[in-house]
Design a protein around this motif. Structure first.
Motif, PDB file in Angstrom:
ATOM      1  N   ILE A 237       0.838  -1.201   0.000  1.00 29.66           N
ATOM      2  CA  ILE A 237       0.000   0.000   0.000  1.00 29.66           C
ATOM      3  C   ILE A 237       0.876   1.254   0.000  1.00 29.66           C
ATOM      4  CG2 ILE A 237      -1.765   1.288   1.265  1.00 29.66           C
ATOM      5  CD1 ILE A 237      -2.745  -1.507   2.273  1.00 29.66           C
ATOM      6  N   ILE A 238       1.955   1.221   0.770  1.00 27.60           N
ATOM      7  CA  ILE A 238       2.895   2.347   0.763  1.00 27.60           C
ATOM      8  C   ILE A 238       3.497   2.509  -0.629  1.00 27.60           C
ATOM      9  CG2 ILE A 238       5.169   3.121   1.604  1.00 27.60           C
ATOM     10  CD1 ILE A 238       4.312   2.079   4.387  1.00 27.60           C
ATOM     11  N   GLN A 239       3.798   1.390  -1.275  1.00 32.25           N
ATOM     12  CA  GLN A 239       4.328   1.422  -2.644  1.00 32.25           C
ATOM     13  C   GLN A 239       3.352   2.131  -3.578  1.00 32.25           C
ATOM     14  OE1 GLN A 239       5.168  -2.572  -3.991  1.00 32.25           O
ATOM     15  NE2 GLN A 239       7.065  -1.946  -4.945  1.00 32.25           N
ATOM     16  N   ALA A 240       2.061   1.834  -3.432  1.00 30.40           N
ATOM     17  CA  ALA A 240       1.038   2.475  -4.277  1.00 30.40           C
ATOM     18  C   ALA A 240       0.872   3.946  -3.913  1.00 30.40           C
ATOM     19  CB  ALA A 240      -0.294   1.743  -4.127  1.00 30.40           C
ATOM     20  N   TYR A 241       1.153   4.304  -2.666  1.00 32.31           N
ATOM     21  CA  TYR A 241       0.988   5.669  -2.170  1.00 32.31           C
ATOM     22  C   TYR A 241       2.136   6.580  -2.613  1.00 32.31           C
ATOM     23  CZ  TYR A 241       0.750   9.377   1.426  1.00 32.31           C
ATOM     24  OH  TYR A 241       0.703  10.572   2.091  1.00 32.31           O
ATOM     25  N   THR A 242       3.316   6.016  -2.806  1.00 34.62           N
ATOM     26  CA  THR A 242       4.507   6.813  -3.128  1.00 34.62           C
ATOM     27  C   THR A 242       4.748   6.885  -4.639  1.00 34.62           C
ATOM     28  OG1 THR A 242       5.988   4.906  -2.981  1.00 34.62           O
ATOM     29  CG2 THR A 242       5.597   6.141  -0.947  1.00 34.62           C
ATOM     30  N   PRO A 243       5.587   7.819  -5.077  1.00 36.07           N
ATOM     31  CA  PRO A 243       5.872   7.941  -6.517  1.00 36.07           C
ATOM     32  C   PRO A 243       7.016   7.041  -6.981  1.00 36.07           C
ATOM     33  CG  PRO A 243       6.932   9.733  -5.360  1.00 36.07           C
ATOM     34  CD  PRO A 243       6.162   8.943  -4.328  1.00 36.07           C
ATOM     35  N   PHE A 244       7.448   6.099  -6.150  1.00 36.70           N
ATOM     36  CA  PHE A 244       8.653   5.343  -6.439  1.00 36.70           C
ATOM     37  C   PHE A 244       8.375   4.033  -7.168  1.00 36.70           C
ATOM     38  CE2 PHE A 244       9.309   7.545  -2.260  1.00 36.70           C
ATOM     39  CZ  PHE A 244       9.982   8.627  -2.797  1.00 36.70           C
ATOM     40  N   THR A 245       9.276   3.694  -8.086  1.00 41.48           N
ATOM     41  CA  THR A 245       9.182   2.457  -8.857  1.00 41.48           C
ATOM     42  C   THR A 245       9.778   1.295  -8.070  1.00 41.48           C
ATOM     43  OG1 THR A 245      11.356   2.738  -9.869  1.00 41.48           O
ATOM     44  CG2 THR A 245       9.468   3.775 -11.015  1.00 41.48           C
ATOM     45  N   ASP A 246       9.595   0.081  -8.582  1.00 37.95           N
ATOM     46  CA  ASP A 246      10.220  -1.093  -7.964  1.00 37.95           C
ATOM     47  C   ASP A 246      11.738  -0.939  -7.928  1.00 37.95           C
ATOM     48  OD1 ASP A 246       7.796  -2.328  -7.515  1.00 37.95           O
ATOM     49  OD2 ASP A 246       7.927  -3.646  -9.263  1.00 37.95           O
ATOM     50  N   LYS A 247      12.285  -0.375  -8.983  1.00 34.31           N
ATOM     51  CA  LYS A 247      13.734  -0.160  -9.035  1.00 34.31           C
ATOM     52  C   LYS A 247      14.173   0.835  -7.956  1.00 34.31           C
ATOM     53  CE  LYS A 247      17.515   1.012 -12.120  1.00 34.31           C
ATOM     54  NZ  LYS A 247      17.940   1.483 -13.423  1.00 34.31           N
ATOM     55  N   ASP A 248      13.392   1.909  -7.775  1.00 32.51           N
ATOM     56  CA  ASP A 248      13.684   2.872  -6.714  1.00 32.51           C
ATOM     57  C   ASP A 248      13.673   2.179  -5.352  1.00 32.51           C
ATOM     58  OD1 ASP A 248      13.798   5.049  -8.526  1.00 32.51           O
ATOM     59  OD2 ASP A 248      11.663   5.491  -8.262  1.00 32.51           O
ATOM     60  N   TRP A 249      12.639   1.370  -5.105  1.00 29.93           N
ATOM     61  CA  TRP A 249      12.525   0.667  -3.822  1.00 29.93           C
ATOM     62  C   TRP A 249      13.699  -0.277  -3.613  1.00 29.93           C
ATOM     63  CZ3 TRP A 249      10.062   2.153   0.205  1.00 29.93           C
ATOM     64  CH2 TRP A 249       8.888   2.919   0.073  1.00 29.93           C
ATOM     65  N   SER A 250      14.068  -0.976  -4.659  1.00 28.42           N
ATOM     66  CA  SER A 250      15.210  -1.883  -4.577  1.00 28.42           C
ATOM     67  C   SER A 250      16.467  -1.102  -4.199  1.00 28.42           C
ATOM     68  CB  SER A 250      15.388  -2.589  -5.921  1.00 28.42           C
ATOM     69  OG  SER A 250      16.513  -3.396  -5.913  1.00 28.42           O
ATOM     70  N   ASN A 251      16.627   0.068  -4.786  1.00 24.62           N
ATOM     71  CA  ASN A 251      17.766   0.934  -4.499  1.00 24.62           C
ATOM     72  C   ASN A 251      17.714   1.460  -3.057  1.00 24.62           C
ATOM     73  OD1 ASN A 251      20.106   2.476  -5.056  1.00 24.62           O
ATOM     74  ND2 ASN A 251      18.864   4.225  -5.658  1.00 24.62           N
ATOM     75  N   PHE A 252      16.552   1.949  -2.626  1.00 26.60           N
ATOM     76  CA  PHE A 252      16.407   2.472  -1.269  1.00 26.60           C
ATOM     77  C   PHE A 252      16.701   1.406  -0.210  1.00 26.60           C
ATOM     78  CE2 PHE A 252      12.856   5.452  -2.953  1.00 26.60           C
ATOM     79  CZ  PHE A 252      13.773   6.400  -3.335  1.00 26.60           C
ATOM     80  N   LEU A 253      16.173   0.198  -0.448  1.00 24.31           N
ATOM     81  CA  LEU A 253      16.297  -0.878   0.537  1.00 24.31           C
ATOM     82  C   LEU A 253      17.604  -1.649   0.397  1.00 24.31           C
ATOM     83  CD1 LEU A 253      12.632  -2.237   0.397  1.00 24.31           C
ATOM     84  CD2 LEU A 253      13.618  -0.646   2.058  1.00 24.31           C
ATOM     85  N   ASP A 254      18.340  -1.347  -0.667  1.00 24.35           N
ATOM     86  CA  ASP A 254      19.614  -2.012  -0.937  1.00 24.35           C
ATOM     87  C   ASP A 254      19.455  -3.529  -1.012  1.00 24.35           C
ATOM     88  OD1 ASP A 254      22.287  -1.874  -1.616  1.00 24.35           O
ATOM     89  OD2 ASP A 254      22.987  -2.070   0.462  1.00 24.35           O
ATOM     90  N   ILE A 255      18.378  -3.942  -1.703  1.00 25.36           N
ATOM     91  CA  ILE A 255      18.149  -5.360  -1.971  1.00 25.36           C
ATOM     92  C   ILE A 255      17.713  -5.497  -3.424  1.00 25.36           C
ATOM     93  CG2 ILE A 255      17.570  -6.007   0.406  1.00 25.36           C
ATOM     94  CD1 ILE A 255      14.635  -5.919  -0.327  1.00 25.36           C
ATOM     95  N   SER A 256      17.868  -6.676  -3.972  1.00 27.10           N
ATOM     96  CA  SER A 256      17.481  -6.899  -5.364  1.00 27.10           C
ATOM     97  C   SER A 256      15.959  -6.928  -5.481  1.00 27.10           C
ATOM     98  CB  SER A 256      18.059  -8.221  -5.871  1.00 27.10           C
ATOM     99  OG  SER A 256      17.422  -9.310  -5.225  1.00 27.10           O
ATOM    100  N   THR A 257      15.465  -6.726  -6.697  1.00 27.66           N
ATOM    101  CA  THR A 257      14.018  -6.800  -6.912  1.00 27.66           C
ATOM    102  C   THR A 257      13.515  -8.218  -6.649  1.00 27.66           C
ATOM    103  OG1 THR A 257      14.438  -7.042  -9.285  1.00 27.66           O
ATOM    104  CG2 THR A 257      13.826  -4.858  -8.513  1.00 27.66           C
ATOM    105  N   LYS A 258      14.367  -9.216  -6.886  1.00 24.25           N
ATOM    106  CA  LYS A 258      13.976 -10.605  -6.582  1.00 24.25           C
ATOM    107  C   LYS A 258      13.802 -10.795  -5.081  1.00 24.25           C
ATOM    108  CE  LYS A 258      15.795 -12.973 -10.601  1.00 24.25           C
ATOM    109  NZ  LYS A 258      16.664 -14.036 -11.097  1.00 24.25           N
ATOM    110  N   SER A 259      14.703 -10.219  -4.297  1.00 28.80           N
ATOM    111  CA  SER A 259      14.570 -10.305  -2.833  1.00 28.80           C
ATOM    112  C   SER A 259      13.308  -9.598  -2.369  1.00 28.80           C
ATOM    113  CB  SER A 259      15.785  -9.695  -2.141  1.00 28.80           C
ATOM    114  OG  SER A 259      16.930 -10.457  -2.390  1.00 28.80           O
ATOM    115  N   LEU A 260      12.982  -8.520  -3.027  1.00 27.82           N
ATOM    116  CA  LEU A 260      11.765  -7.782  -2.700  1.00 27.82           C
ATOM    117  C   LEU A 260      10.537  -8.667  -2.947  1.00 27.82           C
ATOM    118  CD1 LEU A 260      11.213  -4.920  -1.705  1.00 27.82           C
ATOM    119  CD2 LEU A 260      11.054  -4.177  -4.061  1.00 27.82           C
ATOM    120  N   LEU A 261      10.562  -9.406  -4.050  1.00 32.86           N
ATOM    121  CA  LEU A 261       9.460 -10.315  -4.358  1.00 32.86           C
ATOM    122  C   LEU A 261       9.385 -11.479  -3.373  1.00 32.86           C
ATOM    123  CD1 LEU A 261       9.560 -10.449  -8.265  1.00 32.86           C
ATOM    124  CD2 LEU A 261       7.811  -9.428  -6.812  1.00 32.86           C
TER     125      LEU A 261
END
Length: 165
Positions: free
Chosen positions: A62-86
């Motif tokens: 829900i926070i992801q939908a609320y913010t203007p950030f992409t999956d790539k941005d989130w991966s960068n912010f959290l310092d984890i891969s998009t696969k780890s995010l999934l």
């Protein structure tokens, strides 16, 4: 560019209430109080409690939908891969406190940005534009670490009060 739907804000309020209720129960006159996202961002102790318990994936989406950030941005912010995010999506585990803190920080920045600019489009444009007051760096590029986030929030506060450097 993404616009915030009323349903996303309602879902965010509902999920924050649920997460806080299952961790720190807030009661008033015998009934559980509904907590809005705005109230949540004003209560630093509540934010700390949620961070320490870990943000559940349901709140993150829900926070992801609320913010203007992409999956790539989130991966960068959290310092984890998009696969780890999934993998968090498939797991019942909450995010680690270090990742939870970043998730809450980005939601907080978005909340302030929307308050200042009034729309997601204007806020996103500001994030992507080099800023003289921030050393001609794009605010988005500063959000990866806490000190950069504080600079961005300070600049948003100055804009909100009409203090332009």
């Amino acid at each position: 560019m993404k616009t915030i739907e009323k349903s996303v804000v309602e879902k965010l309020d509902h999920e924050i209430t649920h997460v806080v209720k299952t961790g720190v129960v807030r009661k008033s006159a015998g009934a559980t109080v509904k907590i809005s996202h705005s109230d949540f961002f004003k209560d630093k102790l509540m934010m700390i409690k949620v961070i320490r318990e870990g943000v559940p994936y349901s709140l993150f989406t829900i926070i992801q939908a609320y913010t203007p950030f992409t999956d790539k941005d989130w991966s960068n912010f959290l310092d984890i891969s998009t696969k780890s995010l999934l993998r968090y999506k498939q797991s019942t585990k909450n995010f680690k406190p270090i990742h939870s803190e970043k998730i809450i920080e980005m939601a907080e920045v978005t909340n302030i940005g929307l308050d200042v600019f009034g729309s997601m489009e204007k806020f996103k444009l500001w994030l992507e534009t080099p800023n003289f007051s921030l050393g001609n760096i794009k605010p988005m590029d500063l959000l990866r670490d806490s000190y950069g986030k504080e600079l961005v929030i300070s600049e948003l506060t100055r804009i909100n009060y009409g203090i332009l450097v």
